[in-house]
Design an enzyme around this catalytic site. Structure first.
Site, mmCIF file in Angstrom:
data_model
loop_
_atom_site.group_PDB
_atom_site.id
_atom_site.type_symbol
_atom_site.label_atom_id
_atom_site.label_comp_id
_atom_site.label_asym_id
_atom_site.label_seq_id
_atom_site.Cartn_x
_atom_site.Cartn_y
_atom_site.Cartn_z
ATOM 1 N N ARG A 127 0.883 -1.298 0.172
ATOM 2 C CA ARG A 127 -0.069 0.059 0.054
ATOM 3 C C ARG A 127 0.993 1.309 -0.070
ATOM 4 O O ARG A 127 1.619 1.495 0.967
ATOM 5 C CB ARG A 127 -0.977 0.097 1.162
ATOM 6 C CG ARG A 127 -1.672 1.179 1.341
ATOM 7 C CD ARG A 127 -2.574 1.275 2.697
ATOM 8 N NE ARG A 127 -3.617 2.552 2.500
ATOM 9 C CZ ARG A 127 -3.383 3.508 3.517
ATOM 10 N NH1 ARG A 127 -2.727 3.081 4.723
ATOM 11 N NH2 ARG A 127 -3.931 4.619 3.509
ATOM 12 N N TYR B 164 -4.068 1.917 15.718
ATOM 13 C CA TYR B 164 -2.694 1.888 16.545
ATOM 14 C C TYR B 164 -2.856 1.592 17.901
ATOM 15 O O TYR B 164 -2.071 1.161 18.620
ATOM 16 C CB TYR B 164 -2.045 3.278 16.185
ATOM 17 C CG TYR B 164 -1.583 3.290 14.782
ATOM 18 C CD1 TYR B 164 -0.040 2.804 14.720
ATOM 19 C CD2 TYR B 164 -1.956 3.840 13.863
ATOM 20 C CE1 TYR B 164 0.370 2.817 13.372
ATOM 21 C CE2 TYR B 164 -1.641 3.852 12.618
ATOM 22 C CZ TYR B 164 -0.389 3.384 12.452
ATOM 23 O OH TYR B 164 0.177 3.482 11.028
ATOM 24 N N GLU C 138 -3.392 -0.112 7.962
ATOM 25 C CA GLU C 138 -2.144 0.429 8.820
ATOM 26 C C GLU C 138 -2.040 -0.371 10.149
ATOM 27 O O GLU C 138 -3.360 -0.129 10.835
ATOM 28 C CB GLU C 138 -2.220 1.815 8.798
ATOM 29 C CG GLU C 138 -1.423 2.800 7.697
ATOM 30 C CD GLU C 138 -1.333 4.166 8.074
ATOM 31 O OE1 GLU C 138 -1.208 4.387 9.290
ATOM 32 O OE2 GLU C 138 -1.703 4.852 7.249
HETATM 33 O O1 IFM Z 1 2.942 7.734 10.045
HETATM 34 C C1 IFM Z 1 1.662 7.955 10.059
HETATM 35 C C2 IFM Z 1 0.952 7.569 8.856
HETATM 36 O O2 IFM Z 1 1.366 8.417 7.992
HETATM 37 C C3 IFM Z 1 -0.574 7.550 9.010
HETATM 38 N N1 IFM Z 1 -0.921 6.767 10.227
HETATM 39 C C4 IFM Z 1 -0.221 6.785 11.472
HETATM 40 C C5 IFM Z 1 1.360 6.644 11.065
HETATM 41 C C6 IFM Z 1 2.027 6.773 12.187
HETATM 42 O O3 IFM Z 1 1.924 7.945 12.982
#
Ligand code: IFM
Length: 459
Positions: free
Chosen positions: A77, A293, A366
């Site tokens: 990605r 996260y 992510e």
């Molecule tokens: O680095 C960032 C990314 O650009 C967007 N999501 C969170 C990541 C970590 O902070």
């Protein structure tokens, strides 16, 4: 031995974003973005660092793709730089598009499926000069950009994500000012949030041509009240509303949650929403990306300010109507960002989406962790990151076993890179980068992740 297998065809990838890795900010006709301007403004990024060089991926993409292939990953990605493709936010820059053609061809030749994001925060500066995301016009310009991109790359790319983490782009960019363009106005922020979603809705039809699959990638959090006091529960409702339900309800139900609309009414939110907007935003979605996260544990306490550590300079709240909320750590271990490690929160979110919303295939677009890494004798033993990945993948496995249609996982990030307000001070990569020499060294986590990808499961 693989004991926790994943479904056949599961995407095992990593994720990056253009401004964080590419560098070459004036090459081949690229225009300036709001992040070029912001990073070059003193006091906005730690140590005055910028993405001018970043990890030189623009020049080194072939080597980077080869490394991905050698590790055994089957998906990648990345984001397209809007000002590379439309310098100034207009027209078509063939040389900019050619870079992405080369990149995608390299991926496909290694059997790596490209997943492209159109907006990972690098708005052409000229569009910001005309008002940026608080202006409705920007959403129409985004749709034009999407059509240009699809016309050029739609033969090679099938998976498209319109906007990455619209909460950040709106509330950190225009609310707290921690991110570009660095404005501090809740009124601008709420308009930006709506227009980012409108941009998604306007762009989706063009992207779905030629068999394209369209998604978006909001950043979602598990949210918990610290106590069961009415005040804390109300704080959790507000934060969950702004962070999660605003985006999920709009994208998956075509409606904004009524309580959030009421929370945002003092900031003129309702005026930004025009008839038909939500039909566009809630149009067909082929998949939803989830950037996860950590968990927000929230309370209301004397002196609370709503500030979250999204930049070393974070000074004001990105939460309209919830400036009185405090974000606290509940005692779990934290990463180098100070974010609590909470894989259970990921399982919780996946199950929640599957239970509360209309069915939609999901990807973790992510998930990852920053830790302080050191190269010792040519190797990086990042056991904490490896354990983080394993725990979160195990949460994914549990969710799939419970019936969640999760189709893939993208670790953030492939390479160490420019971490926005933190500059190069936080390392999220599975691959270490020596910023002085640009030497890439796969960390132990990368080898472990590659093995999981090759075996399609965890042992
Ligand atoms: O680095 C960032 C990314 O650009 C967007 N999501 C969170 C990541 C970590 O902070």
């Amino acid at each position: 031995m693989t004991t926790r297998g994943f479904p056949e065809g599961f995407a095992w990838g990593t994720a990056t974003a253009a401004y964080q890795i590419e560098g070459s900010v004036t090459a081949d006709g690229r225009g300036a973005s709001i992040w070029d301007t912001f990073a070059h403004t003193p006091g906005k990024v730690l140590n005055g660092e910028t993405g001018d060089v970043a990890v030189d991926h623009y020049a080194r993409y072939a080597q980077d793709v080869a490394l991905m292939g050698d590790l055994g990953l089957n998906a990648y990605r990345f984001s397209l730089s809007w000002p590379r493709i439309q310098p100034g936010g207009r027209g078509v820059n063939g040389a900019g598009l050619d870079f992405y053609k080369r990149l995608v061809d390299a991926l496909l030749s290694r059997g790596i499926t490209p997943y492209a994001t159109l907006y990972h925060w690098d708005l052409p500066q000229e569009l910001q000069d005309a008002g940026g995301w608080p202006e409705r016009e920007t959403a129409y310009r985004f749709a034009e950009y999407a059509a240009v991109v699809h016309e050029a790359l739609g033969d090679r790319i099938k998976h498209w994500m319109t906007v990455n983490e619209p909460w950040c782009a709106a509330y950190l960019g225009y609310g707290s000012g921690d991110h570009a363009p660095g404005l501090r106005s809740p009124e601008l922020a709420v308009r930006a949030a709506h227009h980012l979603l409108l941009a998604h809705g306007l762009a989706a039809p063009a992207l779905s041509g030629n068999g394209g699959l369209v998604g978006a990638a909001p950043n979602l959090y598990a949210v918990t009240a610290l106590t069961d006091s009415d005040a804390d529960l109300e704080a959790a409702r507000r934060i969950d509303g702004l962070q999660n339900r605003f985006f999920l309800d709009a994208l998956l139900r075509g409606a904004y949650p009524e309580d959030v609309v009421a929370d945002l009414s003092p900031y003129g939110f309702a005026d930004a929403v025009k008839p038909g907007d939500l039909d566009l935003i809630g149009g067909p979605l082929d998949f939803l990306g989830v950037n996860y996260y950590s968990r927000h544990t929230v309370t209301v306490a004397e002196g609370a300010s709503g500030v979250v550590a999204t930049s070393p300079f974070a000074g004001s709240s990105p939460w309209p109507g919830a400036e009185h909320v405090a974000f606290v750590n509940a005692g779990r271990p934290v990463t180098d960002m100070g974010w609590e490690v909470d894989p259970e929160g990921l399982r919780e979110i996946l199950l929640r989406i599957a239970k509360e919303y209309p069915p939609v295939p999901l990807y973790i677009t992510e998930n990852g962790a920053a830790y302080v890494d050191e190269v010792v004798a040519g190797a990086v033993d990042d056991e904490e990151r490896r354990a983080y990945l394993e725990a979160h993948l195990a949460a994914c496995h549990d969710a799939i076993a419970a019936g969640v249609p999760l189709r893939g996982y993208f670790a953030w990030s492939f390479l160490d890179n420019f971490e926005w307000g933190w500059g190069y001070g936080k390392r999220f990569g599975l691959v270490h980068v020596d910023y002085a020499t640009q030497v890439r060294t796969p960390k132990a986590s990368a080898r472990w992740y590659g093995r999981a990808a090759r075996h399609n499961g965890l042992s």
